[in-house]
Scaffold this active site. Sequence first.
Site, PDB file in Angstrom:
ATOM      1  N   TYR A  81     -15.603  -6.016 -12.226  1.00  0.00           N
ATOM      2  CA  TYR A  81     -16.284  -6.732 -10.685  1.00  0.00           C
ATOM      3  C   TYR A  81     -15.546  -5.708  -9.325  1.00  0.00           C
ATOM      4  O   TYR A  81     -15.596  -5.727  -8.252  1.00  0.00           O
ATOM      5  CB  TYR A  81     -16.308  -7.866 -10.925  1.00  0.00           C
ATOM      6  N   LYS A  85     -10.898  -5.382 -25.210  1.00  0.00           N
ATOM      7  CA  LYS A  85     -11.338  -4.155 -26.365  1.00  0.00           C
ATOM      8  C   LYS A  85     -10.007  -3.219 -26.706  1.00  0.00           C
ATOM      9  O   LYS A  85      -9.803  -2.019 -25.793  1.00  0.00           O
ATOM     10  CB  LYS A  85     -11.988  -3.495 -26.116  1.00  0.00           C
ATOM     11  N   ASP A 123     -16.234  -7.105 -29.193  1.00  0.00           N
ATOM     12  CA  ASP A 123     -17.933  -7.930 -29.739  1.00  0.00           C
ATOM     13  C   ASP A 123     -17.344  -8.657 -31.460  1.00  0.00           C
ATOM     14  O   ASP A 123     -18.462  -8.619 -31.491  1.00  0.00           O
ATOM     15  CB  ASP A 123     -17.574  -5.830 -30.975  1.00  0.00           C
ATOM     16  N   ASP A 146     -17.565 -12.790 -18.145  1.00  0.00           N
ATOM     17  CA  ASP A 146     -19.320 -12.805 -17.633  1.00  0.00           C
ATOM     18  C   ASP A 146     -20.117 -13.113 -19.143  1.00  0.00           C
ATOM     19  O   ASP A 146     -21.011 -14.108 -18.921  1.00  0.00           O
ATOM     20  CB  ASP A 146     -19.879 -12.142 -16.437  1.00  0.00           C
ATOM     21  N   ASP A 167     -22.479 -16.437 -21.136  1.00  0.00           N
ATOM     22  CA  ASP A 167     -24.013 -16.956 -20.912  1.00  0.00           C
ATOM     23  C   ASP A 167     -24.514 -16.850 -22.549  1.00  0.00           C
ATOM     24  O   ASP A 167     -24.992 -17.643 -22.853  1.00  0.00           O
ATOM     25  CB  ASP A 167     -24.872 -15.612 -20.533  1.00  0.00           C
TER      26      ASP A 167
HETATM   27  C1  IPM Z   1     -22.049 -15.579 -12.993  1.00  0.00           C
HETATM   28  C2  IPM Z   1     -22.858 -14.465 -12.526  1.00  0.00           C
HETATM   29  C3  IPM Z   1     -21.986 -14.068 -11.349  1.00  0.00           C
HETATM   30  C4  IPM Z   1     -21.259 -13.648 -11.508  1.00  0.00           C
HETATM   31  C5  IPM Z   1     -22.982 -13.050 -10.583  1.00  0.00           C
HETATM   32  C6  IPM Z   1     -23.841 -14.286  -9.866  1.00  0.00           C
HETATM   33  C7  IPM Z   1     -22.465 -12.532  -9.538  1.00  0.00           C
HETATM   34  O1  IPM Z   1     -23.336 -14.376 -13.095  1.00  0.00           O
HETATM   35  O2  IPM Z   1     -21.069 -16.424 -12.557  1.00  0.00           O
HETATM   36  O3  IPM Z   1     -21.222 -15.636 -14.535  1.00  0.00           O
HETATM   37  O4  IPM Z   1     -21.459 -12.313 -12.346  1.00  0.00           O
HETATM   38  O5  IPM Z   1     -19.614 -13.440 -11.688  1.00  0.00           O
HETATM   39 MN    MN Z   2     -22.739 -15.079 -15.266  1.00  0.00          MN
END
Ligand code: IPM
Ligand code: MN
Length: 358
Positions: A141, A191, A223, A247, A251
């Site tokens: 990032y 990784k 992975d 990140d 999710d």
């Molecule tokens: C998160 C979000 C953020 C990230 C975005 C909105 C910048 O996806 O907090 O997970 O990628 O960190």
């Molecule tokens: Mn995110």
Amino acid sequence: MRLDIAVLPGDGVGPEVIDQGIKVLEAGGRRFGHEFCLHWGAVGGVAIDQFGVALTPEVLQMCRKCDAVLLGAVGGPKWDDPQAKVRPEDGLLSLRKELGLFANLRPVKVFPMLADSTTLKPEVIEGVDLIVVRELTGGLYFGKPQKQWQTSRGRHAIDTLSYSEHEIERILRVGFELARSRRRKLTSVDKANILVSSRLWRQIASELSGQYPDVELEHMLVDACAMRLVQRPAQFDVIVTENMFGDILTDEAAMLAGSMGMLPSASLGVGKLGMYEPVHGSAPKRAGQNLANPIGTILSVALMLRYSFGLNREAEAIDKATSEVLQAGYRTYDIMKPGNIQVGTREMGGLITERVEP
Ligand code: IPM
Ligand code: MN
């Protein structure tokens, strides 16, 4: 106790879920006798519209002066032009970087009554109680160079995955300490078969593990971790990983809890200041319709009380109220199943508020 909190609702559903988080926070304040002094500010797309930047120096300064920051979400199609000079996400990244919030804690705990809301089999998600420690101010990032340019043979772009020993060590320590306070198992995700930065990460993790003999350290490739998270998620206790890996994995992990809307997060750093936000994004398609699930934000408020203020009893009251409302069958659209009672953002917030301050 009197506490100053910076409140940054942001874009999309951000303001709607933040309103509910604040309602619950204030109910907790009344019940337990705390005064929360709120300082509102703009971040993300709303800040771009008003000030031309995603985070103004004034708002950043205000956050620095507070005891904690509560953030909704940033981003939306309005500001998504790839050519744009400023992006709502820049506001969030600057906050994380400027406030030194290098450790992002994302707990994934499955509410048993939501077992039927996930797409996974109940026996797979049974007993899931894990926490992802995502490195938040380094890695892909933030690494430089990060740019796009024109060459004679077409366009070219580059991102950089860079970590110093110091950055790796401090985030791993957060993982080890947290594991120590839980089930004493740390999964360090990397990784290392491909990336040099991951090989350094793995080396440092192994070296540090000598200082934490009570914690079982396991290394896992990212992975493989993605696979295990849906195959046998209950095996995990604490996962610690690089910014981008974290990140993506969070999710995925959110789906164990039934919906992105359920997950809270805490971003902690060197100092005392912490930032709290739901894991979900600004969900522009759902915005302004009283649809969004406010539970991720409400649980983030509980994390704030716990981690930033040490108010454990107060945090528990919020966790418990949330559980009770779910137990009573109330659901927002994202976790709705036949037989449940569908409610909107405000109603869900109201139901939890009533139970925090009966
Ligand atoms: C998160 C979000 C953020 C990230 C975005 C909105 C910048 O996806 O907090 O997970 O990628 O960190
Ligand atoms: Mn995110």
